[in-house]
Design an enzyme around this catalytic site. Structure first.
Site, PDB file in Angstrom:
ATOM      1  N   GLY A  12       0.780  -1.237   0.000  1.00 17.39           N
ATOM      2  CA  GLY A  12       0.000   0.000   0.000  1.00 17.39           C
ATOM      3  C   GLY A  12       0.809   1.284   0.000  1.00 17.39           C
ATOM      4  O   GLY A  12       0.362   2.294   0.542  1.00 17.39           O
ATOM      5  N   ARG A  65     -15.688 -15.394  -8.493  1.00 19.48           N
ATOM      6  CA  ARG A  65     -15.382 -13.959  -8.625  1.00 19.48           C
ATOM      7  C   ARG A  65     -16.644 -13.110  -8.454  1.00 19.48           C
ATOM      8  O   ARG A  65     -16.602 -12.041  -7.853  1.00 19.48           O
ATOM      9  CB  ARG A  65     -14.759 -13.673  -9.995  1.00 19.48           C
ATOM     10  N   ARG A  91      -6.194  -8.513  -8.034  1.00 21.91           N
ATOM     11  CA  ARG A  91      -7.255  -9.469  -8.291  1.00 21.91           C
ATOM     12  C   ARG A  91      -8.072  -9.004  -9.492  1.00 21.91           C
ATOM     13  O   ARG A  91      -8.443  -7.830  -9.592  1.00 21.91           O
ATOM     14  CB  ARG A  91      -8.140  -9.578  -7.059  1.00 21.91           C
ATOM     15  N   HIS A 109      -0.442   1.323 -13.214  1.00 22.05           N
ATOM     16  CA  HIS A 109       0.280   0.147 -13.719  1.00 22.05           C
ATOM     17  C   HIS A 109       1.748   0.520 -13.894  1.00 22.05           C
ATOM     18  O   HIS A 109       2.048   1.588 -14.442  1.00 22.05           O
ATOM     19  CB  HIS A 109      -0.331  -0.302 -15.054  1.00 22.05           C
TER      20      HIS A 109
HETATM   21  C1  GAR Z   1       2.838  -0.723  -7.719  1.00 21.70           C
HETATM   22  O1  GAR Z   1       4.076  -0.690  -8.376  1.00 21.70           O
HETATM   23  C2  GAR Z   1       1.721  -0.772  -8.729  1.00 21.70           C
HETATM   24  O2  GAR Z   1       1.970  -0.018  -9.868  1.00 21.70           O
HETATM   25  C3  GAR Z   1       1.665  -2.234  -9.048  1.00 21.70           C
HETATM   26  O3  GAR Z   1       1.885  -2.901  -7.839  1.00 21.70           O
HETATM   27  C4  GAR Z   1       2.666  -2.068  -6.984  1.00 21.70           C
HETATM   28  C5  GAR Z   1       1.916  -1.910  -5.683  1.00 21.70           C
HETATM   29  O4  GAR Z   1       2.718  -1.270  -4.728  1.00 21.70           O
HETATM   30  N1  GAR Z   1       0.404  -2.591  -9.620  1.00 21.70           N
HETATM   31  C6  GAR Z   1       0.224  -3.570 -10.487  1.00 21.70           C
HETATM   32  O5  GAR Z   1       1.125  -4.294 -10.882  1.00 21.70           O
HETATM   33  C7  GAR Z   1      -1.199  -3.734 -10.946  1.00 21.70           C
HETATM   34  N2  GAR Z   1      -1.320  -4.814 -11.850  1.00 21.70           N
HETATM   35  P1  GAR Z   1       2.059  -0.599  -3.452  1.00 21.70           P
HETATM   36  O6  GAR Z   1       1.149  -1.659  -2.807  1.00 21.70           O
HETATM   37  O7  GAR Z   1       3.212  -0.262  -2.569  1.00 21.70           O
HETATM   38  O8  GAR Z   1       1.277   0.596  -3.902  1.00 21.70           O
END
Ligand code: GAR
Length: 210
Positions: A12, A65, A91, A109
């Site tokens: 997060g 789902r 998810r 992303h």
């Molecule tokens: C982030 O780098 C986000 O862009 C990526 O996961 C990470 C979460 O980090 N998201 C994806 O890959 C979505 N498919 P965080 O929990 O520290 O924000």
């Protein structure tokens, strides 16, 4: 102010940057709820520490789902949510859920879409020999990582980079880009219009810093 829920699956860090940005009095959105699909998501504790109601809806407790998404929908409706922000939410959501939130749900992303959809984006960018990499905020559509782009930020790929050093450079930009993109949308500076993002006259991509 727009009432926003953040959906997470892990640590997060993007969620924290959004919560911090939303503390500014003139920020056009308020973060009123954090939901995780995993009870062990570290971000839940961080949200609670920031005083935001946060709870897990464990997807393992649902048969499919559709029933998980129905539970999600009930929580979101109960909290009067107007915008959903996916922040490391790993998810897949059903087409029905995504369509119900069309134009009101965004994702970040870790690549310059439409390159490198899916997972392991940093390793794949290195493998492809990219000189630039980055992150993208986009509206969510049923096709994975394919929605209309709201904002992007680019970073250089440097000699000696591995997936970890590159990810560290990108996440700094994620933490800057996502609050700016949410402000743009919540404040009416960007909207989805006929499947494309329409920026208000005065706006520009808040990520474009090159
Ligand atoms: C982030 O780098 C986000 O862009 C990526 O996961 C990470 C979460 O980090 N998201 C994806 O890959 C979505 N498919 P965080 O929990 O520290 O924000």
């Amino acid at each position: 102010k727009k009432r926003v829920a953040i959906l997470i699956s892990g640590r997060g860090s993007n969620m924290v940057s959004l919560i911090e940005a939303a503390r500014a009095p003139d920020y056009p959105a308020e973060i009123v709820l954090v939901l995780a699909n995993r009870p062990d998501a570290a971000g839940l504790t961080r949200a609670q520490a920031a005083g935001i109601p946060a709870r897990a809806i464990d997807h393992k407790g649902f048969a499919d789902r559709a029933s998980f998404d129905a539970a999600l929908q009930a929580e979101l409706e109960g909290a009067g949510i107007e915008l959903i922000v996916l922040a490391g939410f790993m998810r897949i959501l059903t087409d029905a859920f995504v369509e119900a939130w069309a134009g009101r749900m965004i994702n970040i992303h870790p690549s310059l879409l439409p390159l490198f959809k899916g997972t392991h984006t940093h390793a794949r960018a290195l493998e492809a020999g990219m000189r630039l990499h980055g992150c993208t905020v986009h509206y969510v559509v049923p096709e994975l990582d394919a929605g209309p782009i709201v904002a992007q930020a680019a970073v250089p790929v440097l000699p000696g980079d591995d997936a970890e050093t590159l990810a560290a450079r990108v996440i700094v930009q994620e933490h800057r880009l996502y609050p700016a993109a949410l402000a743009l949308i919540a404040g009416g500076g960007a909207a989805l219009d006929g499947g494309r993002v329409r920026l208000a006259e005065a706006e520009r991509d808040p990520g474009a810093a090159l």
